[in-house]
Design a protein around this motif. Structure first.
Motif, PDB file in Angstrom:
ATOM      1  N   ILE A 155       0.841  -1.197   0.000  1.00  0.00           N
ATOM      2  CA  ILE A 155       0.000   0.000   0.000  1.00  0.00           C
ATOM      3  C   ILE A 155       0.878   1.250   0.000  1.00  0.00           C
ATOM      4  O   ILE A 155       0.603   2.218  -0.719  1.00  0.00           O
ATOM      5  N   GLY A 156       1.951   1.234   0.790  1.00  0.00           N
ATOM      6  CA  GLY A 156       2.867   2.366   0.813  1.00  0.00           C
ATOM      7  C   GLY A 156       3.490   2.625  -0.549  1.00  0.00           C
ATOM      8  O   GLY A 156       3.629   3.778  -0.985  1.00  0.00           O
ATOM      9  N   ALA A 157       3.860   1.563  -1.255  1.00  0.00           N
ATOM     10  CA  ALA A 157       4.435   1.706  -2.593  1.00  0.00           C
ATOM     11  C   ALA A 157       3.405   2.277  -3.558  1.00  0.00           C
ATOM     12  O   ALA A 157       3.721   3.142  -4.392  1.00  0.00           O
ATOM     13  N   ALA A 158       2.161   1.811  -3.457  1.00  0.00           N
ATOM     14  CA  ALA A 158       1.096   2.328  -4.322  1.00  0.00           C
ATOM     15  C   ALA A 158       0.829   3.798  -4.022  1.00  0.00           C
ATOM     16  O   ALA A 158       0.558   4.588  -4.946  1.00  0.00           O
ATOM     17  N   GLU A 159       0.921   4.192  -2.756  1.00  0.00           N
ATOM     18  CA  GLU A 159       0.768   5.603  -2.391  1.00  0.00           C
ATOM     19  C   GLU A 159       1.812   6.466  -3.086  1.00  0.00           C
ATOM     20  O   GLU A 159       1.510   7.551  -3.607  1.00  0.00           O
ATOM     21  N   GLU A 160       3.057   6.009  -3.086  1.00  0.00           N
ATOM     22  CA  GLU A 160       4.141   6.769  -3.706  1.00  0.00           C
ATOM     23  C   GLU A 160       3.914   6.917  -5.206  1.00  0.00           C
ATOM     24  O   GLU A 160       4.120   7.998  -5.774  1.00  0.00           O
ATOM     25  N   ILE A 161       3.493   5.845  -5.849  1.00  0.00           N
ATOM     26  CA  ILE A 161       3.228   5.896  -7.292  1.00  0.00           C
ATOM     27  C   ILE A 161       2.080   6.850  -7.586  1.00  0.00           C
ATOM     28  O   ILE A 161       2.145   7.675  -8.510  1.00  0.00           O
ATOM     29  N   PHE A 162       1.014   6.767  -6.802  1.00  0.00           N
ATOM     30  CA  PHE A 162      -0.149   7.632  -7.002  1.00  0.00           C
ATOM     31  C   PHE A 162       0.207   9.097  -6.755  1.00  0.00           C
ATOM     32  O   PHE A 162      -0.221   9.990  -7.489  1.00  0.00           O
ATOM     33  N   ALA A 163       1.011   9.330  -5.728  1.00  0.00           N
ATOM     34  CA  ALA A 163       1.420  10.700  -5.418  1.00  0.00           C
ATOM     35  C   ALA A 163       2.241  11.298  -6.556  1.00  0.00           C
ATOM     36  O   ALA A 163       2.042  12.450  -6.953  1.00  0.00           O
ATOM     37  N   GLU A 164       3.147  10.510  -7.096  1.00  0.00           N
ATOM     38  CA  GLU A 164       4.013  10.992  -8.172  1.00  0.00           C
ATOM     39  C   GLU A 164       3.232  11.208  -9.461  1.00  0.00           C
ATOM     40  O   GLU A 164       3.460  12.197 -10.173  1.00  0.00           O
ATOM     41  N   ASP A 165       2.304  10.314  -9.751  1.00  0.00           N
ATOM     42  CA  ASP A 165       1.609  10.345 -11.033  1.00  0.00           C
ATOM     43  C   ASP A 165       0.375  11.243 -11.026  1.00  0.00           C
ATOM     44  O   ASP A 165       0.023  11.815 -12.059  1.00  0.00           O
ATOM     45  N   VAL A 166      -0.278  11.366  -9.876  1.00  0.00           N
ATOM     46  CA  VAL A 166      -1.545  12.095  -9.809  1.00  0.00           C
ATOM     47  C   VAL A 166      -1.462  13.340  -8.934  1.00  0.00           C
ATOM     48  O   VAL A 166      -1.762  14.451  -9.384  1.00  0.00           O
ATOM     49  N   SER A 215      -9.084  15.529 -11.096  1.00  0.00           N
ATOM     50  CA  SER A 215      -9.967  14.664 -11.880  1.00  0.00           C
ATOM     51  C   SER A 215      -9.251  14.124 -13.112  1.00  0.00           C
ATOM     52  O   SER A 215      -9.285  12.918 -13.391  1.00  0.00           O
ATOM     53  N   GLU A 216      -8.611  15.014 -13.856  1.00  0.00           N
ATOM     54  CA  GLU A 216      -7.966  14.617 -15.099  1.00  0.00           C
ATOM     55  C   GLU A 216      -6.781  13.691 -14.854  1.00  0.00           C
ATOM     56  O   GLU A 216      -6.574  12.713 -15.583  1.00  0.00           O
ATOM     57  N   ARG A 217      -5.977  13.980 -13.839  1.00  0.00           N
ATOM     58  CA  ARG A 217      -4.830  13.123 -13.545  1.00  0.00           C
ATOM     59  C   ARG A 217      -5.283  11.729 -13.121  1.00  0.00           C
ATOM     60  O   ARG A 217      -4.648  10.734 -13.461  1.00  0.00           O
ATOM     61  N   PHE A 218      -6.388  11.663 -12.383  1.00  0.00           N
ATOM     62  CA  PHE A 218      -6.916  10.346 -11.994  1.00  0.00           C
ATOM     63  C   PHE A 218      -7.334   9.554 -13.227  1.00  0.00           C
ATOM     64  O   PHE A 218      -6.986   8.376 -13.372  1.00  0.00           O
ATOM     65  N   LEU A 219      -8.087  10.186 -14.119  1.00  0.00           N
ATOM     66  CA  LEU A 219      -8.552   9.494 -15.324  1.00  0.00           C
ATOM     67  C   LEU A 219      -7.369   9.058 -16.193  1.00  0.00           C
ATOM     68  O   LEU A 219      -7.359   7.966 -16.758  1.00  0.00           O
ATOM     69  N   SER A 220      -6.373   9.915 -16.294  1.00  0.00           N
ATOM     70  CA  SER A 220      -5.179   9.579 -17.064  1.00  0.00           C
ATOM     71  C   SER A 220      -4.434   8.411 -16.421  1.00  0.00           C
ATOM     72  O   SER A 220      -3.950   7.515 -17.111  1.00  0.00           O
ATOM     73  N   HIS A 221      -4.346   8.424 -15.111  1.00  0.00           N
ATOM     74  CA  HIS A 221      -3.676   7.365 -14.349  1.00  0.00           C
ATOM     75  C   HIS A 221      -4.312   6.006 -14.646  1.00  0.00           C
ATOM     76  O   HIS A 221      -3.607   5.023 -14.923  1.00  0.00           O
TER      77      HIS A 221
END
Length: 204
Positions: free
Chosen positions: A67-78, A95-101
């Protein structure tokens, strides 16, 4: 020399751990966090179980680290790109970054946290609590951006920020789910139109 060797080993260990956790996060969106075991991860990474036990002492520790690793990826990408904007533009950017992610298949099972929340919603414990905390942070970011937009007179001050946050995230969640079921990126376009319409109606 011994100090350099120790630093090299530590660096190699950190890289290995990151690789393991990236694999674990991708697996978890497809097979679930509960299906994430040392044995399953060993098979996916080609590592030995004993090698993985050196990184994670228990299944729960592995799940929390994933979960911590997924948080880091989400933070960096979104999050980081979206947080460069403020107010209404931040709402749109989140909104847009989430959809792009989701659309770029960063994780094969769509949004990591939507997947984890659906799996763990009735299972109390530290793993569920960690996912709940991440979801709460996401909603708080949205609501905070909406409140700032109201202060800047970009959105009607009479609009309920919590309600608008809920409605926008319902559109994002539905786009994530439909895309996973059908593979049709048209779900993102429908979400974009819905979000644009809702924000227009909420404009000052």
């Amino acid at each position: 020399m011994s100090t350099q060797t120790e630093r090299r080993r530590r660096s190699d260990g950190e890289r290995s751990r990151r690789t393991i956790l990236l694999t674990a996060a991708r697996l978890a969106t497809v097979e679930g966090l509960d299906g994430l075991t040392i044995g399953r991860l060993a098979a996916a990474t080609g590592m030995s179980k004993s090698g993985l036990f050196a990184h994670f002492g228990s299944k729960e520790e592995l799940q929390l680290a994933t979960i911590g690793a997924a948080e880091e990826i989400f933070a960096e990408d979104v999050l980081r790109p979206a947080l460069e904007a403020e107010g209404l533009e931040r709402v749109r950017a989140l909104s847009e970054r989430f959809l792009s992610h989701v659309g770029r298949n960063v994780f094969p099972g769509g949004c990591f946290f939507a997947s984890a929340a659906a799996e763990l919603d009735t299972r109390p414990g530290p793993v569920r609590e960690r996912v709940v905390a991440v979801q709460r942070q996401w909603m708080d970011l949205f609501e905070g951006a909406i409140r700032t937009a109201q202060e800047r007179r970009e959105l009607d001050p009479s609009v309920d920020p919590a309600q608008l946050t809920f409605e926008l995230n319902a559109l994002l969640g539905e786009a994530n789910g439909l895309y996973l079921l059908s593979g049709d990126p048209g779900a993102f376009d429908m979400a974009r139109r819905g979000i644009a319409d809702r924000l227009e109606r909420a404009a000052a």
